[in-house]
Motif scaffolding. Sequence first.
Motif, PDB file in Angstrom:
ATOM      1  N   UNK A   1       0.756  -1.420  -0.014  1.00  0.00           N
ATOM      2  CA  UNK A   1       0.320   0.476   0.360  1.00  0.00           C
ATOM      3  C   UNK A   1       1.060   1.365   0.303  1.00  0.00           C
ATOM      4  N   UNK A   2       1.942   1.396   1.026  1.00  0.00           N
ATOM      5  CA  UNK A   2       2.303   2.338   0.897  1.00  0.00           C
ATOM      6  C   UNK A   2       3.417   2.666  -0.763  1.00  0.00           C
ATOM      7  N   UNK A   3       3.378   1.666  -1.016  1.00  0.00           N
ATOM      8  CA  UNK A   3       4.747   1.234  -2.554  1.00  0.00           C
ATOM      9  C   UNK A   3       3.409   2.291  -3.810  1.00  0.00           C
ATOM     10  N   UNK A   4       2.650   1.362  -3.852  1.00  0.00           N
ATOM     11  CA  UNK A   4       1.863   1.036  -4.948  1.00  0.00           C
ATOM     12  C   UNK A   4       2.346   0.179  -5.435  1.00  0.00           C
ATOM     13  N   UNK A   5       2.726  -0.530  -5.938  1.00  0.00           N
ATOM     14  CA  UNK A   5       3.540  -1.859  -6.179  1.00  0.00           C
ATOM     15  C   UNK A   5       2.845  -2.912  -5.137  1.00  0.00           C
TER      16      UNK A   5
END
Lengths: 567, 168
Positions: free
Chosen positions: B51-55
């Motif tokens: 979620x934090x990295x968007x991957x």
Amino acid sequence: MTANIATQAPAERLEADVAIVGAGIVGGLMAYRLASAGLKVIVLESGPVIDRVEAVKRFHDIPWGSVNAAYKTEPYAPCPPDDNPSAFYGQAIAQGTPPTEQMAFGALYLRGVGGTSWHFTGHAERMQINDFRMSSAYGRGVDWPISYATLEPFYEEVEREWGVAGAIGQTIAPPRRADYPLPPVPISFMDRSVRTAAEALKWQVLGYPHARNSVPYDGRPQCCGNSSCHFICPIGAKYDGSVHVEKARQAGAQVLASRVVFDVVRKADGNAIDHLRYKLGETGGEGRIFARQFIIAAHAVETAKLLLMADGGRGVANNSGQVGRNLLTNVDNDVSGYAPLPVWPYRGPVSATGGITGLRDGAFRSEHAAAATFIVNSGSNGDYHGPTDEVNDALKHGLIGKALSRRIHDRTARQVHLNSAIEVLPNPDNTIRPDWTRLDAKLGLPLPKVDFRIDDYTLAGWRKVWKRDYDVLKAMGATELTPSPYAKDAAASLPSGDAALVGGTARMGTDPASSVVDSYGRSHDHPNLFIVGTSNYCTMSITSPSLTAAALAVRSARHILETRGRG
Amino acid sequence: MDIQHHHSVGLKRREVLAGLGAVAAFATFSPARAATEVASAPKGFLAASSRLCGVALDDSYRQVGDAVWNALGGPADAQLKILVELAQVFEDEEKLQQVLKTSDLMPKAQALISAWYNGWTQDAAGNNVLISYDEALMWAACSDFTKPPGDCGGPFGYWQDPPAGKEG
């Protein structure tokens, strides 16, 4: 402070027909030619053997590193670190010093079997016709004692040995008699994108000739676009000096790593060289090698340092006083920004498949320096660290999640970067010297000391290419461009001294009073001593230097074989 | 995912917010112990990182996740634990970003993102710590057109055209 290297009883004694110092592009090729002719050849290399698999692993383990990251620097064979090469060269330049007085010298080199070519770009341009006659053609610099025509057959030999890829009319090159041995390496989509803008401004974009296989050749595979050429080619599709070092070994040459030559000793009677003294890198013990002929091919920096530190610091091959002088390089300029549409960088060979021509040669060279421009396939990050800059940029904007990943992707895909190398003319005050006040920690041998500045000729060429490159990216619609050459404070900007090209320091000529060697690399002072490589260059040009050094090596090896036994 | 219905992570919204206050005193990044500890990242670390990295990060990233977790301080780092819980609770990216900005957790979130994306980080002493070369997410984020340097990119000449399905 002067030389004070203690003499030890030799722990190793070698004898050969030909002793070669340096196992790089020049040393390997000459060893191969001479050993193939039946001579007993021994090559001494100061650095270690470089194992490709280990080097690739090291490269993977140090993603924050730069072009030398893949290679272990041994304490007995120090070379410039990526992060501060000018300190290695003993330069301490006060802030605000004009580059016409002193400039940071940032050229990197490697010491190891295969030499600096492990991380060269793989570009294989011949020098241009007028590069050999700068004084005659443009009233600048000096003429070489040989012409392009003299060297052309040797260029052809080396291109076959290396497997150079190109196509007449599509590839940056002077006129040539025969086509390239291998078909061309295609230019990238980014090159084609830049070409549209450049052509609108009447500049031409062409591909570079490459020493990387466009088809399988000589037991090496076809390039598959690993995009790591400037660190290391993991599959050996790019030529490097280790290829001919291995061929030399197979032809019977002995290649000994970790032997640091520090002295060149004359015979008691006459000017001939009797033997070389070297240190065993691992133990510090001393070795000696006796031979009929000696070749020093140890890179323009280490070659000059060795010649000057020899004979207790009195030097050899230096009756002219020219050893270590006329240090040559290029300076660098970078312009980068973001194209309006994706140009898809980080694909294909790096640093570049294509370049903008028009400032490489011409009548303008009577007024300002030439420049070679590379359309950089590895994006805007000069150290080839990929989208790292975009990661940091997104974090500075406080982004997280998909907004962050989208921004990184979109900006990375639009990175466009032009790098230009600008010519520097020979200057006898630009020097390499052994610095007896700074000794390496392992063997106690001096480090090289550089004194370097550029002149108004180079600065004028730099301003010209900076504007040209900026105009091209502007015409492309690129935004967020690096500082403008048209800005009010542009005069405060400076080019970079980071170009990897190094030459001069033992230049060739017909006059023993003003040159170190003849056109074959034979010392004017010592009949059985050859000094071969980019150190022989009279002018640097803006072409990638390795192919010309290799052509000189082949010509010199032939001369040695043809004249051997004539005294 | 609605925070009000997200009980599987064992943390309710008020507890998360209370936790944010509790970690306010942890102003500094404290990964010093991580260099010597090898601990498995807690359940939910990959989801939070994703979620934090968007991957998207599936289980094949578990080892890389463990490396990031340990490099950032591991179980001894209270901020990291709170961040992991928080990132799982807030499904809405903008809300999560807002909470991070208004708390003192943003530096920790950025350290986590930087470690994942760059494939390396620094310990408290300033030493570089390798996470992973090939799995650095900067390459995953750009995987539709490139890959890490040193990996074969495709058949000879692939670079002359835009990536498959892309235009310039």
